[in-house]
Enzyme design. Sequence first.
Site, mmCIF file in Angstrom:
data_model
loop_
_atom_site.group_PDB
_atom_site.id
_atom_site.type_symbol
_atom_site.label_atom_id
_atom_site.label_comp_id
_atom_site.label_asym_id
_atom_site.label_seq_id
_atom_site.Cartn_x
_atom_site.Cartn_y
_atom_site.Cartn_z
ATOM 1 N N GLU A 99 -0.180 -15.673 -11.779
ATOM 2 C CA GLU A 99 0.618 -14.637 -12.440
ATOM 3 C C GLU A 99 2.109 -14.769 -12.170
ATOM 4 O O GLU A 99 2.909 -14.031 -12.731
ATOM 5 C CB GLU A 99 0.133 -13.249 -11.995
ATOM 6 C CG GLU A 99 -1.282 -12.948 -12.440
ATOM 7 C CD GLU A 99 -1.780 -11.603 -11.929
ATOM 8 O OE1 GLU A 99 -1.057 -10.924 -11.158
ATOM 9 O OE2 GLU A 99 -2.902 -11.226 -12.325
ATOM 10 N N CYS B 18 -6.394 -5.173 -8.145
ATOM 11 C CA CYS B 18 -6.218 -4.858 -6.729
ATOM 12 C C CYS B 18 -5.622 -6.039 -5.963
ATOM 13 O O CYS B 18 -5.063 -5.850 -4.880
ATOM 14 C CB CYS B 18 -7.530 -4.400 -6.114
ATOM 15 S SG CYS B 18 -8.915 -5.496 -6.393
ATOM 16 N N HIS B 19 -5.683 -7.224 -6.542
ATOM 17 C CA HIS B 19 -5.085 -8.396 -5.887
ATOM 18 C C HIS B 19 -3.554 -8.310 -5.842
ATOM 19 O O HIS B 19 -2.928 -9.038 -5.095
ATOM 20 C CB HIS B 19 -5.525 -9.694 -6.583
ATOM 21 C CG HIS B 19 -5.103 -9.791 -8.010
ATOM 22 N ND1 HIS B 19 -5.828 -9.228 -9.040
ATOM 23 C CD2 HIS B 19 -4.035 -10.386 -8.587
ATOM 24 C CE1 HIS B 19 -5.218 -9.477 -10.185
ATOM 25 N NE2 HIS B 19 -4.121 -10.177 -9.935
ATOM 26 N N TYR C 137 0.836 -1.194 0.000
ATOM 27 C CA TYR C 137 0.000 0.000 0.000
ATOM 28 C C TYR C 137 0.874 1.248 0.000
ATOM 29 O O TYR C 137 0.575 2.227 -0.686
ATOM 30 C CB TYR C 137 -0.942 -0.007 1.210
ATOM 31 C CG TYR C 137 -1.997 -1.088 1.112
ATOM 32 C CD1 TYR C 137 -3.123 -0.917 0.319
ATOM 33 C CD2 TYR C 137 -1.851 -2.284 1.806
ATOM 34 C CE1 TYR C 137 -4.082 -1.910 0.216
ATOM 35 C CE2 TYR C 137 -2.814 -3.285 1.713
ATOM 36 C CZ TYR C 137 -3.921 -3.092 0.912
ATOM 37 O OH TYR C 137 -4.866 -4.072 0.812
ATOM 38 N N ASN D 105 -12.723 -0.779 -5.507
ATOM 39 C CA ASN D 105 -12.518 -1.062 -6.920
ATOM 40 C C ASN D 105 -13.630 -1.969 -7.446
ATOM 41 O O ASN D 105 -13.748 -3.105 -7.014
ATOM 42 C CB ASN D 105 -11.149 -1.739 -7.105
ATOM 43 C CG ASN D 105 -10.934 -2.269 -8.499
ATOM 44 O OD1 ASN D 105 -11.562 -1.829 -9.458
ATOM 45 N ND2 ASN D 105 -10.042 -3.250 -8.616
#
Length: 171
Positions: free
Chosen positions: A163, A136-137, A105, A128
């Site tokens: 990912e 946002c993950h 963050y 979001n």
Amino acid sequence: MSHTLSRLPSPLGDLLAVTAADGTLHALDFADFEARLHRLFARHHPGASLAPGEPPAELTGALAAYFTGAVTALDGLPVARIGSEFQRRVWAALRQIPAGETRSYGQLAAAIGQPTASRAIGLANGANPIGIVVPCHRVMGSGGALTGYAGGVERKAWLLRHEGALAPLLA
């Protein structure tokens, strides 16, 4: 103004997508959080209606490619410019985090030029309405903790492993 609400399959459960006539994505969430999708959509589109329909082929193709391993397939999808100016800046910064990487963050706050805004970043992240596509993950808690994902920590971990940002779980 009417928008289309579509249901799409994913390895993490069905997704619900809200799109405009021009194909722009306005919301994407897991079907088991449909109430949240409707709440966030109504917040950003007062008076707009949703009608069931087919998703745009571009969205369907990009999501299918993403879930089969082309983790950058969502990068070019058009998303709605909704939310406050601050939220739009946060959400744009989220889309700049490459697949396979994460940010804290604090790092995201610094990236938008507001290094003391970590809490506000967390609130914008949680608001979001376009999950996965506005990733946002990819934002982690302090020390790399898997916190703060509205779709659930298990889904966040799956997306990050998919990912390449987290090591696969050992069997």
